[in-house]
Design a protein around this motif. Structure first.
Motif, PDB file in Angstrom:
ATOM      1  N   GLY B 301       0.801  -1.225   0.000  1.00 52.14           N
ATOM      2  CA  GLY B 301       0.000   0.000   0.000  1.00 52.14           C
ATOM      3  C   GLY B 301       0.832   1.271   0.000  1.00 52.14           C
ATOM      4  N   ASP B 302       2.028   1.210   0.566  1.00 48.80           N
ATOM      5  CA  ASP B 302       2.816   2.440   0.729  1.00 48.80           C
ATOM      6  C   ASP B 302       3.972   2.608  -0.246  1.00 48.80           C
ATOM      7  OD1 ASP B 302       1.286   3.082   3.118  1.00 48.80           O
ATOM      8  OD2 ASP B 302       2.978   4.436   3.531  1.00 48.80           O
ATOM      9  N   THR B 303       4.195   1.624  -1.104  1.00 49.35           N
ATOM     10  CA  THR B 303       5.318   1.745  -2.042  1.00 49.35           C
ATOM     11  C   THR B 303       4.812   1.479  -3.445  1.00 49.35           C
ATOM     12  OG1 THR B 303       5.815  -0.605  -1.785  1.00 49.35           O
ATOM     13  CG2 THR B 303       7.003   0.907  -0.345  1.00 49.35           C
ATOM     14  N   SER B 304       5.677   1.680  -4.432  1.00 47.99           N
ATOM     15  CA  SER B 304       5.222   1.434  -5.807  1.00 47.99           C
ATOM     16  C   SER B 304       6.395   1.100  -6.708  1.00 47.99           C
ATOM     17  CB  SER B 304       4.500   2.667  -6.340  1.00 47.99           C
ATOM     18  OG  SER B 304       5.421   3.731  -6.390  1.00 47.99           O
ATOM     19  N   GLY B 305       6.065   0.647  -7.900  1.00 48.81           N
ATOM     20  CA  GLY B 305       7.071   0.421  -8.942  1.00 48.81           C
ATOM     21  C   GLY B 305       8.122  -0.609  -8.575  1.00 48.81           C
ATOM     22  N   ASP B 306       9.338  -0.372  -9.092  1.00 50.74           N
ATOM     23  CA  ASP B 306      10.426  -1.318  -8.873  1.00 50.74           C
ATOM     24  C   ASP B 306      10.786  -1.419  -7.390  1.00 50.74           C
ATOM     25  OD1 ASP B 306      10.726  -1.795 -11.623  1.00 50.74           O
ATOM     26  OD2 ASP B 306      11.898   0.059 -11.822  1.00 50.74           O
ATOM     27  N   TYR B 307      10.679  -0.304  -6.695  1.00 47.69           N
ATOM     28  CA  TYR B 307      10.978  -0.305  -5.254  1.00 47.69           C
ATOM     29  C   TYR B 307      10.065  -1.295  -4.545  1.00 47.69           C
ATOM     30  CZ  TYR B 307      11.457   1.636  -0.486  1.00 47.69           C
ATOM     31  OH  TYR B 307      11.661   1.807   0.856  1.00 47.69           O
ATOM     32  N   LYS B 308       8.787  -1.210  -4.849  1.00 43.99           N
ATOM     33  CA  LYS B 308       7.830  -2.144  -4.252  1.00 43.99           C
ATOM     34  C   LYS B 308       8.167  -3.587  -4.641  1.00 43.99           C
ATOM     35  CE  LYS B 308       3.802  -3.075  -6.051  1.00 43.99           C
ATOM     36  NZ  LYS B 308       2.473  -2.802  -6.623  1.00 43.99           N
ATOM     37  N   ASP B 309       8.420  -3.789  -5.921  1.00 48.87           N
ATOM     38  CA  ASP B 309       8.718  -5.157  -6.382  1.00 48.87           C
ATOM     39  C   ASP B 309       9.955  -5.721  -5.669  1.00 48.87           C
ATOM     40  OD1 ASP B 309       6.602  -5.038  -8.053  1.00 48.87           O
ATOM     41  OD2 ASP B 309       7.769  -4.591  -9.867  1.00 48.87           O
ATOM     42  N   PHE B 310      10.935  -4.857  -5.495  1.00 48.75           N
ATOM     43  CA  PHE B 310      12.165  -5.331  -4.858  1.00 48.75           C
ATOM     44  C   PHE B 310      11.917  -5.712  -3.397  1.00 48.75           C
ATOM     45  CE2 PHE B 310      16.319  -4.506  -2.745  1.00 48.75           C
ATOM     46  CZ  PHE B 310      16.996  -5.582  -3.318  1.00 48.75           C
ATOM     47  N   LEU B 311      11.248  -4.811  -2.655  1.00 48.62           N
ATOM     48  CA  LEU B 311      10.971  -5.122  -1.243  1.00 48.62           C
ATOM     49  C   LEU B 311      10.120  -6.381  -1.141  1.00 48.62           C
ATOM     50  CD1 LEU B 311      10.249  -1.654   0.447  1.00 48.62           C
ATOM     51  CD2 LEU B 311      12.421  -2.891   0.268  1.00 48.62           C
ATOM     52  N   MET B 312       9.135  -6.496  -2.010  1.00 47.07           N
ATOM     53  CA  MET B 312       8.262  -7.667  -1.944  1.00 47.07           C
ATOM     54  C   MET B 312       9.024  -8.958  -2.276  1.00 47.07           C
ATOM     55  SD  MET B 312       5.561  -6.599  -0.674  1.00 47.07           S
ATOM     56  CE  MET B 312       4.747  -8.197  -0.683  1.00 47.07           C
ATOM     57  N   THR B 313       9.994  -8.832  -3.171  1.00 42.21           N
ATOM     58  CA  THR B 313      10.820 -10.006  -3.482  1.00 42.21           C
ATOM     59  C   THR B 313      11.592 -10.436  -2.235  1.00 42.21           C
ATOM     60  OG1 THR B 313      11.037  -9.251  -5.758  1.00 42.21           O
ATOM     61  CG2 THR B 313      12.614 -10.907  -5.029  1.00 42.21           C
ATOM     62  N   LEU B 314      12.144  -9.449  -1.516  1.00 42.29           N
ATOM     63  CA  LEU B 314      12.862  -9.792  -0.285  1.00 42.29           C
ATOM     64  C   LEU B 314      11.910 -10.387   0.753  1.00 42.29           C
ATOM     65  CD1 LEU B 314      15.354  -6.816   0.242  1.00 42.29           C
ATOM     66  CD2 LEU B 314      15.621  -8.895  -1.111  1.00 42.29           C
ATOM     67  N   LEU B 315      10.649  -9.993   0.662  1.00 42.51           N
ATOM     68  CA  LEU B 315       9.650 -10.552   1.586  1.00 42.51           C
ATOM     69  C   LEU B 315       9.136 -11.906   1.089  1.00 42.51           C
ATOM     70  CD1 LEU B 315       7.678  -7.293   2.490  1.00 42.51           C
ATOM     71  CD2 LEU B 315       9.144  -8.629   4.022  1.00 42.51           C
ATOM     72  N   GLY B 316       9.720 -12.412   0.017  1.00 43.92           N
ATOM     73  CA  GLY B 316       9.415 -13.787  -0.403  1.00 43.92           C
ATOM     74  C   GLY B 316       8.366 -13.893  -1.492  1.00 43.92           C
ATOM     75  N   ALA B 317       7.885 -12.733  -1.994  1.00 42.71           N
ATOM     76  CA  ALA B 317       6.870 -12.786  -3.044  1.00 42.71           C
ATOM     77  C   ALA B 317       7.512 -13.227  -4.360  1.00 42.71           C
ATOM     78  CB  ALA B 317       6.232 -11.409  -3.216  1.00 42.71           C
ATOM     79  N   LYS B 318       6.714 -13.845  -5.207  1.00 43.80           N
ATOM     80  CA  LYS B 318       7.251 -14.218  -6.514  1.00 43.80           C
ATOM     81  C   LYS B 318       7.028 -13.076  -7.484  1.00 43.80           C
ATOM     82  CE  LYS B 318       7.529 -19.123  -6.264  1.00 43.80           C
ATOM     83  NZ  LYS B 318       6.936 -20.407  -6.616  1.00 43.80           N
ATOM     84  N   LEU B 319       8.048 -12.750  -8.222  1.00 40.45           N
ATOM     85  CA  LEU B 319       7.956 -11.629  -9.144  1.00 40.45           C
ATOM     86  C   LEU B 319       7.186 -12.043 -10.391  1.00 40.45           C
ATOM     87  CD1 LEU B 319       8.959  -8.730  -9.290  1.00 40.45           C
ATOM     88  CD2 LEU B 319      10.932  -9.570 -10.584  1.00 40.45           C
TER      89      LEU B 319
END
Lengths: 319, 319
Positions: B301-319
């Motif tokens: 909810g608070d981030t976007s774009g590549d920054y969001k994708d990167f943090l979410m990847t570190l949180l274990g999400a699949k890109l």
């Protein structure tokens, strides 16, 4: 520069291990062979010999040395064969837990480790201490040493100084004044004093001590002495010596160990074993300047047998 | 447990380096590819990729990332690509030298490094600090932080705790009482308090805090709060949290970074980048317990774009 002599052509760790094994076997131990091998290898080489010996014979070289040798010779050979950080952790632990001697003289081991070693060595000793004794060296200092000495020792032993030459003349001036304030007020465990001595790099501290002499017309160690003759004063003085000139400190340790009746073999061994690979050349020079007699002759005069041969080998003599 | 997902079959460092090189070339950068590679490798693997990339292309991967990326995404990727000790040394240096923010909130980086890291990691950070910045972290703390805060921070950052579970119930009782004394007298930089928090192992300290609660009927962090709302109080509280429950501390950091108007990206990045390989699973659980909403949704909810994708990847999400 050290006095240790490593031969130009060094046998492989396997050859050395086999020769050691041979020296242990048969009637009696071949001490000369052992001295020739271990006494002429640097710390890395000794480490490899220990590992190789363990692999080849499924036996700890240290334990074997313990069972083969005795007395001061044994102590010296074992200290020398241990990894330097492990060796210093054991030396520190021995004096902290066993409280071997009265007074604070024995605490000089801690000061030497904290103030006359490289920052990386001190870190390695703290690591080794934790893995060997299941608690930190700081915890053992605190359970065995009372304030205000404790505070100074913990501060010094926790340091990780910048290991290079970076001197700021303004800082030297400012901090010389702060040290003077603390010493004049007899607050030898003042936060500022402990912080300065435990944090600044060695070159900076030397500059600060020199500034002290110039600004106040007295050497800092003499000024500390004028505060009294208690434990804190002597330990603080020792710290200043170890920082300012480790070679002078160790020349004094050797001298004190052989002066008077009898010899303090533990101190003599410690000084030679811990410095043979570091600055024993300089210590020898300082010893001569201080006493107008040679350190080597002093060692020869006060020791005998294999113990003497071993120490002399570390001092670079040919066996 | 961390949230980082490393694929079952990991490409070789050479393959990864080549894929990164390809992502940098041509029109624009292929951010997705970069995230997929770097965001799914552990610290050792990233280290090897950096070394291999340097050898293959005679170019620093970090500098290349700096020139290819921008904004919060760049900051996050670079922090993640650095060796963890180097990363933390840089984070500490940034806040110490640049004095980026007002107040003491920014000092929480130092507390996290000192109290929410393993003893070996803290040592490695101190080493990295010295080699990167030509002075010790303690020296920089002292030039940028005033007493009494300085004393507490230097004490904590100098610690090398025993890294195991060794709890003495008597010590816990005794030291809970000493901590209580210091806190009741509002002497939050008391030698004893600094010594206990900076020396005892984490399990021992947890037992001591529990003893505190039982003996005095109040949590130690609440008791500290009752001393006042100054800098020392908040930093000391933070230290207690980081020791007692790093996952709660970091759940609070994430929450604080997204609460209110705007996002504190630096804090959010720091929390996720530094803990993704350590205890992010637990942090996620704590976050849910505290806020009754998911950490992952908060980040989305608070981030976007590549920054969001990167943090979410570190949180274990699949890109």
């Amino acid at each position: 520069m050290g006095t240790l002599r490593v031969p130009d052509v060094v046998p492989s760790p396997t050859e050395d291990s086999k020769a050691l094994r041979k020296a242990f076997q048969g009637w009696g131990t071949d001490e000369k062979a052992m001295i020739r091998i271990l006494g002429q290898r640097n710390a890395k080489q000794r480490r490899k010999i220990r590992d190789t010996y363990q692999q080849l014979y499924n036996e700890s070289l240290i334990l074997r040395l313990e069972s083969e040798l005795s007395g001061d010779f044994r102590k010296a050979v074992i200290l020398w064969t241990l990894d330097p950080p492990e060796r210093d952790a054991k030396l520190a632990n021995e004096i902290l837990r066993k409280k071997k001697k009265n007074g604070v003289d024995h605490l000089q081991v801690i000061i030497e480790i904290a103030c006359a070693s490289s920052p990386n060595h001190l870190m390695a000793v703290r690591k080794a201490y934790c893995s060997l004794f299941d608690c930190s060296i700081e915890e053992d200092i605190a359970s065995n040493v009372t304030p205000p000495l404790r505070k100074l020792l913990v501060g010094l032993v926790s340091s990780y100084r910048y290991d290079g030459e970076m001197v700021d003349a303004n800082v030297a001036k400012l901090e010389a004044a702060k040290l003077r304030d603390a010493i004049e007020n007899k607050q030898l465990d003042h936060d500022q004093l402990v912080w300065i001595l435990g944090t600044r790099n060695m070159f900076q501290l030397k500059a600060t001590f020199e500034c002290y002499r110039q600004s106040f017309g007295i050497l800092i160690d003499q000024d500390i002495e004028s505060c009294g003759t208690g434990d804190l004063e002597s330990i603080l003085q020792m710290a200043v010596w170890c920082i300012d000139s480790p070679e002078k400190h160790f020349a004094k340790v050797v001298r004190a160990s052989i002066e008077g009746l009898g010899t303090d073999e533990d101190s003599l061994t410690r000084a030679i074993v811990t410095r043979a690979e570091i600055d024993m050349m300089k210590i020898r020079g300082e010893y001569y300047n201080m006493n107008n007699t040679s350190l080597d002759n002093a060692v020869i005069g006060d020791t005998s047998g294999d113990y003497k041969d071993f120490l002399m080998t570390l001092l670079g003599a040919k066996l």
